[in-house]
Structure formats: C-alpha cells, structure tokens
Design a protein around this motif. Sequence first.
Motif, PDB file in Angstrom:
ATOM      1  N   ARG A 141    -122.134 -59.960  28.932  1.00  0.00           N
ATOM      2  CA  ARG A 141    -121.541 -60.305  27.635  1.00  0.00           C
ATOM      3  C   ARG A 141    -120.272 -59.493  27.414  1.00  0.00           C
ATOM      4  NH1 ARG A 141    -125.156 -62.154  22.767  1.00  0.00           N
ATOM      5  NH2 ARG A 141    -125.274 -63.787  24.343  1.00  0.00           N
ATOM      6  N   VAL A 142    -119.264 -60.150  26.851  1.00  0.00           N
ATOM      7  CA  VAL A 142    -118.011 -59.483  26.484  1.00  0.00           C
ATOM      8  C   VAL A 142    -118.026 -59.265  24.967  1.00  0.00           C
ATOM      9  CG1 VAL A 142    -115.499 -59.726  26.328  1.00  0.00           C
ATOM     10  CG2 VAL A 142    -116.707 -60.476  28.401  1.00  0.00           C
ATOM     11  N   PRO A 143    -117.864 -58.031  24.494  1.00  0.00           N
ATOM     12  CA  PRO A 143    -117.845 -57.789  23.040  1.00  0.00           C
ATOM     13  C   PRO A 143    -116.806 -58.663  22.341  1.00  0.00           C
ATOM     14  CG  PRO A 143    -117.929 -55.713  24.254  1.00  0.00           C
ATOM     15  CD  PRO A 143    -117.700 -56.783  25.270  1.00  0.00           C
ATOM     16  N   LYS A 144    -117.143 -59.138  21.156  1.00  0.00           N
ATOM     17  CA  LYS A 144    -116.259 -60.064  20.436  1.00  0.00           C
ATOM     18  C   LYS A 144    -114.909 -59.435  20.117  1.00  0.00           C
ATOM     19  CE  LYS A 144    -119.938 -62.817  18.320  1.00  0.00           C
ATOM     20  NZ  LYS A 144    -120.594 -63.237  17.047  1.00  0.00           N
ATOM     21  N   THR A 145    -114.875 -58.123  19.975  1.00  0.00           N
ATOM     22  CA  THR A 145    -113.624 -57.448  19.615  1.00  0.00           C
ATOM     23  C   THR A 145    -112.734 -57.149  20.823  1.00  0.00           C
ATOM     24  OG1 THR A 145    -114.785 -55.315  19.756  1.00  0.00           O
ATOM     25  CG2 THR A 145    -114.639 -56.358  17.578  1.00  0.00           C
ATOM     26  N   MET A 169    -112.056 -60.366  33.814  1.00  0.00           N
ATOM     27  CA  MET A 169    -112.309 -59.275  34.754  1.00  0.00           C
ATOM     28  C   MET A 169    -112.671 -58.053  33.929  1.00  0.00           C
ATOM     29  SD  MET A 169    -109.470 -57.394  37.197  1.00  0.00           S
ATOM     30  CE  MET A 169    -108.233 -57.310  35.902  1.00  0.00           C
ATOM     31  N   ALA A 170    -113.662 -57.301  34.377  1.00  0.00           N
ATOM     32  CA  ALA A 170    -114.099 -56.099  33.649  1.00  0.00           C
ATOM     33  C   ALA A 170    -113.881 -54.852  34.499  1.00  0.00           C
ATOM     34  CB  ALA A 170    -115.570 -56.220  33.268  1.00  0.00           C
ATOM     35  N   GLY A 171    -113.500 -53.773  33.842  1.00  0.00           N
ATOM     36  CA  GLY A 171    -113.368 -52.505  34.545  1.00  0.00           C
ATOM     37  C   GLY A 171    -114.720 -51.864  34.812  1.00  0.00           C
ATOM     38  N   GLU A 172    -115.734 -52.270  34.022  1.00  0.00           N
ATOM     39  CA  GLU A 172    -117.072 -51.692  34.170  1.00  0.00           C
ATOM     40  C   GLU A 172    -118.093 -52.662  33.587  1.00  0.00           C
ATOM     41  OE1 GLU A 172    -119.331 -47.442  33.093  1.00  0.00           O
ATOM     42  OE2 GLU A 172    -117.550 -48.061  31.978  1.00  0.00           O
ATOM     43  N   LEU A 173    -119.254 -52.762  34.235  1.00  0.00           N
ATOM     44  CA  LEU A 173    -120.383 -53.515  33.708  1.00  0.00           C
ATOM     45  C   LEU A 173    -121.504 -52.526  33.439  1.00  0.00           C
ATOM     46  CD1 LEU A 173    -120.382 -56.674  36.031  1.00  0.00           C
ATOM     47  CD2 LEU A 173    -119.484 -56.482  33.713  1.00  0.00           C
ATOM     48  N   VAL A 174    -121.887 -52.400  32.183  1.00  0.00           N
ATOM     49  CA  VAL A 174    -122.867 -51.390  31.762  1.00  0.00           C
ATOM     50  C   VAL A 174    -124.184 -52.070  31.433  1.00  0.00           C
ATOM     51  CG1 VAL A 174    -123.368 -49.546  30.130  1.00  0.00           C
ATOM     52  CG2 VAL A 174    -121.009 -49.974  30.844  1.00  0.00           C
ATOM     53  N   GLU A 175    -125.265 -51.577  32.021  1.00  0.00           N
ATOM     54  CA  GLU A 175    -126.583 -52.164  31.781  1.00  0.00           C
ATOM     55  C   GLU A 175    -127.301 -51.406  30.681  1.00  0.00           C
ATOM     56  OE1 GLU A 175    -129.056 -53.497  34.936  1.00  0.00           O
ATOM     57  OE2 GLU A 175    -127.420 -53.489  36.416  1.00  0.00           O
ATOM     58  N   THR A 176    -127.543 -52.089  29.571  1.00  0.00           N
ATOM     59  CA  THR A 176    -128.406 -51.568  28.507  1.00  0.00           C
ATOM     60  C   THR A 176    -129.590 -52.534  28.456  1.00  0.00           C
ATOM     61  OG1 THR A 176    -127.062 -52.786  26.894  1.00  0.00           O
ATOM     62  CG2 THR A 176    -126.502 -50.477  27.249  1.00  0.00           C
ATOM     63  N   HIS A 177    -129.889 -53.096  27.297  1.00  0.00           N
ATOM     64  CA  HIS A 177    -130.920 -54.142  27.270  1.00  0.00           C
ATOM     65  C   HIS A 177    -130.357 -55.443  27.812  1.00  0.00           C
ATOM     66  CE1 HIS A 177    -128.707 -54.518  23.503  1.00  0.00           C
ATOM     67  NE2 HIS A 177    -129.119 -55.769  23.414  1.00  0.00           N
ATOM     68  N   ARG A 178    -129.003 -55.510  27.900  1.00  0.00           N
ATOM     69  CA  ARG A 178    -128.321 -56.599  28.588  1.00  0.00           C
ATOM     70  C   ARG A 178    -127.084 -56.005  29.243  1.00  0.00           C
ATOM     71  NH1 ARG A 178    -126.964 -59.540  23.291  1.00  0.00           N
ATOM     72  NH2 ARG A 178    -128.367 -61.099  24.181  1.00  0.00           N
ATOM     73  N   ILE A 179    -126.408 -56.761  30.085  1.00  0.00           N
ATOM     74  CA  ILE A 179    -125.222 -56.238  30.763  1.00  0.00           C
ATOM     75  C   ILE A 179    -123.999 -56.504  29.885  1.00  0.00           C
ATOM     76  CG2 ILE A 179    -123.801 -56.318  32.845  1.00  0.00           C
ATOM     77  CD1 ILE A 179    -126.234 -57.306  34.386  1.00  0.00           C
ATOM     78  N   ILE A 180    -123.257 -55.434  29.592  1.00  0.00           N
ATOM     79  CA  ILE A 180    -122.078 -55.510  28.731  1.00  0.00           C
ATOM     80  C   ILE A 180    -120.839 -55.139  29.540  1.00  0.00           C
ATOM     81  CG2 ILE A 180    -120.980 -54.635  26.624  1.00  0.00           C
ATOM     82  CD1 ILE A 180    -123.533 -56.158  26.048  1.00  0.00           C
ATOM     83  N   ALA A 181    -119.776 -55.933  29.375  1.00  0.00           N
ATOM     84  CA  ALA A 181    -118.508 -55.646  30.049  1.00  0.00           C
ATOM     85  C   ALA A 181    -117.676 -54.696  29.203  1.00  0.00           C
ATOM     86  CB  ALA A 181    -117.752 -56.940  30.286  1.00  0.00           C
ATOM     87  N   ARG A 182    -117.078 -53.705  29.865  1.00  0.00           N
ATOM     88  CA  ARG A 182    -116.167 -52.782  29.181  1.00  0.00           C
ATOM     89  C   ARG A 182    -114.801 -52.832  29.852  1.00  0.00           C
ATOM     90  NH1 ARG A 182    -119.860 -47.362  28.335  1.00  0.00           N
ATOM     91  NH2 ARG A 182    -121.217 -48.176  26.690  1.00  0.00           N
ATOM     92  N   THR A 183    -113.760 -52.657  29.069  1.00  0.00           N
ATOM     93  CA  THR A 183    -112.365 -52.765  29.502  1.00  0.00           C
ATOM     94  C   THR A 183    -112.174 -54.117  30.194  1.00  0.00           C
ATOM     95  OG1 THR A 183    -112.435 -50.360  29.908  1.00  0.00           O
ATOM     96  CG2 THR A 183    -110.431 -51.544  30.556  1.00  0.00           C
ATOM     97  N   VAL A 184    -111.834 -55.098  29.405  1.00  0.00           N
ATOM     98  CA  VAL A 184    -111.841 -56.496  29.835  1.00  0.00           C
ATOM     99  C   VAL A 184    -110.436 -57.090  29.749  1.00  0.00           C
ATOM    100  CG1 VAL A 184    -112.868 -58.766  29.392  1.00  0.00           C
ATOM    101  CG2 VAL A 184    -114.177 -56.709  28.937  1.00  0.00           C
ATOM    102  N   ALA A 185    -110.129 -57.991  30.675  1.00  0.00           N
ATOM    103  CA  ALA A 185    -108.877 -58.746  30.621  1.00  0.00           C
ATOM    104  C   ALA A 185    -109.138 -60.210  30.927  1.00  0.00           C
ATOM    105  CB  ALA A 185    -107.861 -58.187  31.617  1.00  0.00           C
ATOM    106  N   GLN A 186    -108.380 -61.050  30.262  1.00  0.00           N
ATOM    107  CA  GLN A 186    -108.397 -62.477  30.604  1.00  0.00           C
ATOM    108  C   GLN A 186    -107.635 -62.658  31.907  1.00  0.00           C
ATOM    109  OE1 GLN A 186    -106.874 -64.963  27.482  1.00  0.00           O
ATOM    110  NE2 GLN A 186    -106.262 -66.589  28.886  1.00  0.00           N
ATOM    111  N   ILE A 187    -108.172 -63.459  32.830  1.00  0.00           N
ATOM    112  CA  ILE A 187    -107.495 -63.735  34.094  1.00  0.00           C
ATOM    113  C   ILE A 187    -107.461 -65.239  34.332  1.00  0.00           C
ATOM    114  CG2 ILE A 187    -108.025 -61.514  35.179  1.00  0.00           C
ATOM    115  CD1 ILE A 187    -110.298 -62.936  36.697  1.00  0.00           C
ATOM    116  N   GLU A 188    -106.573 -65.653  35.235  1.00  0.00           N
ATOM    117  CA  GLU A 188    -106.509 -67.061  35.611  1.00  0.00           C
ATOM    118  C   GLU A 188    -107.530 -67.305  36.705  1.00  0.00           C
ATOM    119  OE1 GLU A 188    -104.718 -69.257  34.064  1.00  0.00           O
ATOM    120  OE2 GLU A 188    -103.887 -67.699  32.758  1.00  0.00           O
TER     121      GLU A 188
END
Length: 231
Positions: free
Chosen positions: A198-202, A212-231
């Motif tokens: 999941r990508v945070p709404k903000t 593309m995410a700089g990091e995928l963090v596993e909590t109760h679900r996998i959350i993407a951190r430092t995200v960019a839109q890519i083609e």
Amino acid sequence: LDLSLGDPLEFPFVDPPEPQSIRDGIQQLRELDLVTPKVSLTELGRRVASIPLDPRIGRILLDAESRHVFWEVSIVASGLSIQDPRESTFDDSTISDASSQFVSLLNLWKYVETARDELSNSKFRQWCISERLNHNRLREWREIHRQILLSFRDQKRASESDELDREGFHIALLTGFSSQIGRREEADYQGIRNRRFRVPKTALASRAAWVMAGELVETHRIIARTVAQIE
C-alpha cells in the motif's frame, strides 16, 4: 566475496545469520547484476563492494555517473541511508513534489543548505528546531554525502544541473529499486514475487498506475516508503 573468503553459507560466523537471509542477499545481488549465477563478483560488483553503503545504493550511484545525475542522486542516496530528519510535525509544503518523494528529498537538501549558508551555527540550530528538523540527522546526512564524494573521487567536482533530468534521475534510482516497483490494483499495488503493498495517500498527489518505492516496510501489511510515480 570481495575479500575472497569463500561461500558465505559456509563461513564460520560467530553468530551466523539464517541461511535463508544469506540466500535472499545473494538473490538481491544477482538482481543488481553484482554477482554471477555462480556467485562470483561481476565488474560492477567489485566496484560496489568498495563503496561503504548498501549495495543497492552503490549500484544506483554507479548508474547515476553514466547518466550525469550523480550530484542529485548522491544527495538522495545519502538521505536514504539515514533516519528521516523530518519530525512528524514538519511542514513539507515548501519542498513537496507532486509525483516523487525522491525529488522532495532533494528539495529538502536544497532548503536546508540555503538556510545553513545564510545563518550562523547557533542560529542554524535554532532554525532546525523551529522547522521541526533533527539537526544531528542533518549533520549525518551531510557527512555520508561527503563520504560518497570521497568514494567517487572522479565525481568530487560534480555539480548540480541547472534543471533536474527527472527521467535520468529516476532511472538511476530504479537500477537499485527494481524489485520494489508495483502496478496499481484497486486500493493496493501488485509488486514482484506476488507481494502486494500500500502507498500512503499523502505520498503522491494522484493515484499513479505504476510506482517505485525506496523501501517496503512490513507491519500488519506491507507499506511503501519514499515513493515515486514511474512510467
């Protein structure tokens, strides 16, 4: 591998990591083109082994050299190597980029360096407190960036471009984060190896089809951190 110490799975560690962790690490190095299928260093791998950073970051920096975006990517790479200097109450409206948190990180560096140039040391510390920025982490960021420039001596005179080559910048980052891409499927993103995250709404101004995410963090679900839109 660079020290010719043999198979990591057979090395007599005092406190050995789980074999699966080693296998996962080797698989990541293969994906980065740093080791061969027979687990020997490639030419790229030997260069990355000499860089005192996460292999993904080293791989990104090597690609950034060839794309002439080294200065910008080295700032982001060093920023990703530390704990985020922004407090939860930091107002990011002045540095936020609508489609890339990597560009936002670059904008943060410029914002901080402008203040550092204009203020005395004591006033800069006060400015960090008022801006909700951690002074010690900012100092660590600057030090890691200095060490990167020392590791890439031929890039020590690299300078910031007048205008960011956003495509070259993000493709260089993608060489290290290619296993952390995702395609939008309803509320989540489908990543590789059947991972959904999941990508945070903000994070981004709009729901991108690919990220593309700089990091995928596993909590109760996998959350993407430092995200960019890519083609």
